[in-house]
Design an enzyme around this catalytic site. Structure first.
Site, mmCIF file in Angstrom:
data_model
loop_
_atom_site.group_PDB
_atom_site.id
_atom_site.type_symbol
_atom_site.label_atom_id
_atom_site.label_comp_id
_atom_site.label_asym_id
_atom_site.label_seq_id
_atom_site.Cartn_x
_atom_site.Cartn_y
_atom_site.Cartn_z
ATOM 1 N N VAL A 1 0.821 -1.220 0.000
ATOM 2 C CA VAL A 1 0.000 0.000 0.000
ATOM 3 C C VAL A 1 0.854 1.268 0.000
ATOM 4 C CG1 VAL A 1 -2.055 -0.987 1.079
ATOM 5 C CG2 VAL A 1 -0.197 -0.111 2.513
ATOM 6 N N ARG B 1 5.052 2.969 -0.728
ATOM 7 C CA ARG B 1 6.442 2.748 -1.136
ATOM 8 C C ARG B 1 7.143 4.094 -1.156
ATOM 9 N NH1 ARG B 1 5.727 2.366 -6.477
ATOM 10 N NH2 ARG B 1 6.038 4.594 -6.337
ATOM 11 N N ASP C 1 8.137 16.795 10.497
ATOM 12 C CA ASP C 1 7.601 16.705 9.127
ATOM 13 C C ASP C 1 6.094 16.450 9.165
ATOM 14 O OD1 ASP C 1 8.068 14.643 6.160
ATOM 15 O OD2 ASP C 1 7.535 16.756 6.411
HETATM 16 C C1 LIG Z 1 -0.644 2.569 5.692
HETATM 17 N N1 LIG Z 1 -1.222 2.231 6.955
HETATM 18 C C2 LIG Z 1 -0.449 2.238 8.085
HETATM 19 N N2 LIG Z 1 -1.077 1.918 9.240
HETATM 20 C C3 LIG Z 1 -0.368 1.922 10.369
HETATM 21 C C4 LIG Z 1 0.994 2.250 10.374
HETATM 22 C C5 LIG Z 1 1.591 2.590 9.142
HETATM 23 N N3 LIG Z 1 2.932 2.938 9.063
HETATM 24 C C6 LIG Z 1 3.702 2.851 7.867
HETATM 25 C C7 LIG Z 1 5.094 3.241 8.283
HETATM 26 C C8 LIG Z 1 4.842 4.141 9.482
HETATM 27 N N4 LIG Z 1 6.017 4.330 10.310
HETATM 28 C C9 LIG Z 1 6.068 5.331 11.229
HETATM 29 O O1 LIG Z 1 5.119 6.046 11.413
HETATM 30 N N5 LIG Z 1 7.274 5.458 11.894
HETATM 31 C C10 LIG Z 1 7.607 6.494 12.771
HETATM 32 C C11 LIG Z 1 8.955 6.755 12.945
HETATM 33 C C12 LIG Z 1 9.376 7.761 13.816
HETATM 34 C C13 LIG Z 1 8.444 8.511 14.523
HETATM 35 C C14 LIG Z 1 8.913 9.610 15.447
HETATM 36 N N6 LIG Z 1 9.964 10.414 14.801
HETATM 37 C C15 LIG Z 1 9.416 11.178 13.635
HETATM 38 C C16 LIG Z 1 10.558 11.980 13.034
HETATM 39 O O2 LIG Z 1 11.203 12.801 14.009
HETATM 40 C C17 LIG Z 1 11.681 12.093 15.143
HETATM 41 C C18 LIG Z 1 10.545 11.319 15.799
HETATM 42 C C19 LIG Z 1 7.094 8.264 14.354
HETATM 43 C C20 LIG Z 1 6.030 9.070 15.069
HETATM 44 F F1 LIG Z 1 6.229 9.060 16.378
HETATM 45 F F2 LIG Z 1 6.070 10.351 14.618
HETATM 46 F F3 LIG Z 1 4.816 8.580 14.836
HETATM 47 C C21 LIG Z 1 6.655 7.245 13.480
HETATM 48 C C22 LIG Z 1 3.690 3.451 10.191
HETATM 49 N N7 LIG Z 1 0.859 2.580 8.003
#
Ligand SMILES: CNc1nccc(N2CC[C@H](NC(=O)Nc3ccc(CN4CCOCC4)c(C(F)(F)F)c3)C2)n1
Length: 412
Positions: A30, A32, A156
């Site tokens: 879903v 990329r 972001d």
């Molecule tokens: C499409 N549907 C779907 N359902 C559920 C989850 C999901 N995904 C895809 C990848 C994403 N990954 C993240 O959200 N990772 C993430 C990584 C870091 C952080 C926190 N950092 C952000 C940048 O600055 C430093 C802190 C986070 C957060 F906390 F912002 F959510 C998520 C989560 N996708």
């Protein structure tokens, strides 16, 4: 590897659960990006449809890169209803691949806002609860308040990074802050993200101080982005929409067109509005390009929102919006101060399920076919030059049926 004796290693690797054994994800991609790819999966074990869906992110590259480490380390610590929660980490030892497991979020604000924008174009309004924007704003601020109180900055925030749980989730209609974006190789705002992946970088949510060379991200930068998202929820249009010039390879944070757009909505900041403005690194460029800003004297957020969208400048909704979009970062509220704004205390109150009892009108995410997965896919290259994540639109754009007899309510 001599430190671990061979048959013990064999035993361990025989026991280790493989992600491909545990989850069915063939042809269910879903998302990329340069960060990796995301699949919508179901556990193979309980095949019954009732089990929730999961999002499985395969991190780009192999081995524990710094950004993979940072994402895992951060997410393991973070636990809040409005922040995406990491359920499991899989390390495939053979391929040294890293997989992250999340509860699946069917929707996101980018697709939801695009849906409403297209419905407006075919002037078939989709009915939404009156507290829709307020509920979403409340939950974004709760999530960001949690991150900020743990000294985590998002850096972001934009509609695509605000996920919403779908009808089949036990958390129906709950906002989840996520970061679908680029694997951040550097933490300084000055690093040209465009060098990582030109497709997804957009400056529409970037605070003015960043565009003027501020060297560090701050909490106030996240609050500016939330203000931009609030305006977009109200109008279905990016408030500071600015066409992306062809190659945005500029390594300078200074983006004249983006600043021009901000000033033509907000007016030009006076010395009284923003005392520290002259101390910003790119102030010289600003004066060179805009002089004293007299040409923006008659512009203001109130004028923009009232003339273009009939919004009352005395409403608490507008007051909160103008607080979040203060040009001077020192004047923006903290997440807690924003949550205490009168806007959230007035009727209608924010709801836990942003859809309330309304049917969810948005379609499910489309699966990305692997054929278009190669980098030199013409659609991708074409969209790439036009900035923003249009390439994603080519796969996932959900447009409502523009037919007159559009049913009033939809089944999700
Ligand atoms: C499409 N549907 C779907 N359902 C559920 C989850 C999901 N995904 C895809 C990848 C994403 N990954 C993240 O959200 N990772 C993430 C990584 C870091 C952080 C926190 N950092 C952000 C940048 O600055 C430093 C802190 C986070 C957060 F906390 F912002 F959510 C998520 C989560 N996708």
């Amino acid at each position: 590897r001599a430190w671990m004796d061979a048959d013990f290693r064999r035993q361990l690797s025989a026991q280790r659960e493989r992600v491909e054994d545990a989850f069915e994800f063939e042809g269910r991609k879903v998302g990329r990006g340069s960060y990796g790819q995301v699949f919508k999966t179901k556990p193979r074990s309980c095949a019954d449809a009732s089990a929730g869906d999961y999002a499985l992110k395969q991190i780009e590259g192999s081995g524990l890169s710094m950004s993979a480490c940072r994402e895992i380390a951060l997410l393991r610590e973070l636990k809040h209803p409005n922040v995406i929660s990491l359920k499991q980490v899989y390390l495939a030892h053979e391929t040294r691949q890293i997989w992250l497991l999340f509860d699946y979020a069917e929707h996101d604000l980018w697709r939801m806002i695009n849906f409403h924008a297209s419905a407006k174009k075919c002037n078939s309004q989709v009915s939404l609860p009156p507290n829709f924007t307020k509920s979403i704003m409340h939950q974004i601020l709760c999530g960001i308040h949690y991150l900020h109180s743990n000294w985590v900055l998002h850096r972001d925030l934009k509609p695509a990074n605000i996920l919403v749980m779908g009808a089949t989730s036990p958390e129906r209609g709950r906002v989840k802050i996520a970061d679908l974006g680029l694997a951040r190789l550097f933490h300084q705002p000055l690093t040209p993200l465009t060098e990582i992946d030109p497709v997804v970088v957009t400056f529409w949510y970037r605070a003015p101080e960043l565009l003027l060379g501020a060297r560090h991200y701050t909490k106030a930068i996240d609050l500016w982005a939330i203000g931009c998202i609030m305006a977009e929820l109200i109008t279905d249009k990016p408030l500071f929409y600015c066409k992306q010039e062809e190659d945005i390879k500029t390594s300078s944070p200074y983006n004249r067109d983006q600043l021009e757009r901000i000033f033509s909505v907000m007016g030009f900041p006076s010395q009284q509005d923003w005392r520290d403005l002259p101390h910003l690194p790119k102030y010289g460029d600003l004066v060179r390009n805009f002089g004293t800003g007299q040409q923006y004297a008659r512009f203001s957020l109130g004028r923009h929102m009232s003339r273009s969208f009939g919004m009352s400048e005395t409403s608490s909704e507008f007051r909160l919006l103008s607080r979040l979009l203060a040009m001077d970062p020192l004047r923006r509220p903290s997440a807690r101060e924003a949550l205490e704004d009168r806007y959230f205390l007035e009727e209608p109150r924010p709801a836990a399920d942003v859809f309330n009892d309304f049917d969810i009108p948005y379609g499910k995410r489309d699966f990305i076919s692997d054929s278009s997965d190669n980098k030199d896919d013409p659609a991708r290259l074409h969209f790439a030059s036009r900035g923003r994540h249009l390439a994603v639109a080519s796969q996932q754009q959900q447009r409502p049926i523009c037919s007159q007899q559009l049913p009033h309510r939809f089944d999700s």
